[in-house]
Design an enzyme around this catalytic site. Structure first.
Site, PDB file in Angstrom:
ATOM      1  N   ARG A   1       0.849  -1.199   0.000  1.00 20.09           N
ATOM      2  CA  ARG A   1       0.000   0.000   0.000  1.00 20.09           C
ATOM      3  C   ARG A   1       0.886   1.251   0.000  1.00 20.09           C
ATOM      4  NH1 ARG A   1      -3.748  -2.002   5.078  1.00 20.09           N
ATOM      5  NH2 ARG A   1      -4.720  -3.809   4.046  1.00 20.09           N
TER       6      ARG A   1
ATOM      7  N   ASP B   1       1.684   5.281  -0.011  1.00 24.47           N
ATOM      8  CA  ASP B   1       1.068   6.434   0.638  1.00 24.47           C
ATOM      9  C   ASP B   1       0.573   7.453  -0.374  1.00 24.47           C
ATOM     10  OD1 ASP B   1       1.565   5.466   3.186  1.00 24.47           O
ATOM     11  OD2 ASP B   1       3.496   6.487   3.366  1.00 24.47           O
TER      12      ASP B   1
ATOM     13  N   ARG C   1      11.051   7.073   3.274  1.00 23.23           N
ATOM     14  CA  ARG C   1      11.052   8.522   3.325  1.00 23.23           C
ATOM     15  C   ARG C   1      11.797   9.039   4.551  1.00 23.23           C
ATOM     16  NH1 ARG C   1       4.982  10.035   3.084  1.00 23.23           N
ATOM     17  NH2 ARG C   1       5.883  12.124   3.465  1.00 23.23           N
TER      18      ARG C   1
END
Length: 250
Positions: free
Chosen positions: A50, A52, A200
């Site tokens: 999944r 973001d 990230r």
């Protein structure tokens, strides 16, 4: 029920991530709508991961079970026609019929991500939605040295989102390489699975080393602290791409 593996490309800019959410435009939602228009049935897609909000994909993988057998080109062409008609930034690159032993999520053995940084004085124009612009000069050699401390099996609590739902913060990072191509800095990360915001968070901390706010020792200490508050800036979603998912079998 025949099972189909879909290879999907998308621009994550307009979407609230992959996963279907109430009253939100998501990649899963627009794909399932296209599938419904194609086959007339409510069908749920299962994905390899999944992504973001704002994260892009060169080759996301999902599988879907249909009630009847279709030619693979028919599936790709029909879904792309519906997506194009709806103005979505999503495309089916490839469709393949697979056995039920294949599962887009659980059969995956490695996921590969790319994080792109534009390292120049002038701001981006053409790539503004697809890259993290850093005007400060980055020391790539120090960034790679710091990255080496993150490769392998570690507790990545410092580099995961507070809202991460994974039961354990322990992950094995197989690859974390930094390459430079002119004004472009690319961070390549590979692992069987990643934590929420892990890449990230790592990219932001490596950038802090690169522009001089952190030392290599600071990054190593942040990892060992196992404390989310010790993470540097979290890199923006727009620079992150899911590149490829590896499978042992179809």
């Amino acid at each position: 029920m025949p099972r189909y593996k879909l290879t999907i490309e998308y621009d994550g800019t307009p979407y609230a991530g992959w996963q279907r959410q109430p009253r939100q435009l998501t990649v899963q939602a627009v794909l399932e709508k296209a599938i419904n228009r194609f086959c007339g049935a409510e069908t749920r897609l299962i994905t390899a991961g999944r992504t973001d909000a704002g994260v892009h994909a060169f080759a996301q993988i999902a599988h879907v079970d249909f009630e009847k057998t279709w030619q693979v080109d028919t599936v790709s062409n029909a879904l792309n026609a519906y997506l194009l008609q709806a103005g979505e930034r999503v495309s089916i690159l490839h469709t393949e019929e697979v056995t039920h032993s294949f599962h887009a999520r659980f059969s995956a053995i490695r996921r590969h991500y790319l994080y792109r940084i534009l390292n120049r004085r002038a701001p981006p124009t053409l790539d503004a939605r697809y890259v993290w612009w850093i005007p400060r000069v980055l020391d790539i050699e120090k960034m790679q040295k710091a990255a080496c401390h993150l490769i392998g099996r570690h507790d990545f609590t410092t580099f995961r989102a507070v809202q991460c739902q994974a039961k354990s913060a322990i992950r094995t990072l197989d690859q974390l390489n930094i390459r430079i191509n002119g004004q472009w800095v690319e961070i390549l990360a590979s692992a069987q699975s990643f934590l929420h915001h892990q890449i990230r968070s790592i990219a932001g901390s490596l950038a802090a080393v690169g522009w001089g706010d952190w030392t290599v020792d600071d990054l190593e200490a942040a990892l060992e602290a196992r404390d989310r508050a010790r993470c540097a800036v979290v890199a923006p979603a727009r620079g992150l791409y899911l590149v490829r998912v590896d499978y042992a079998c179809k």
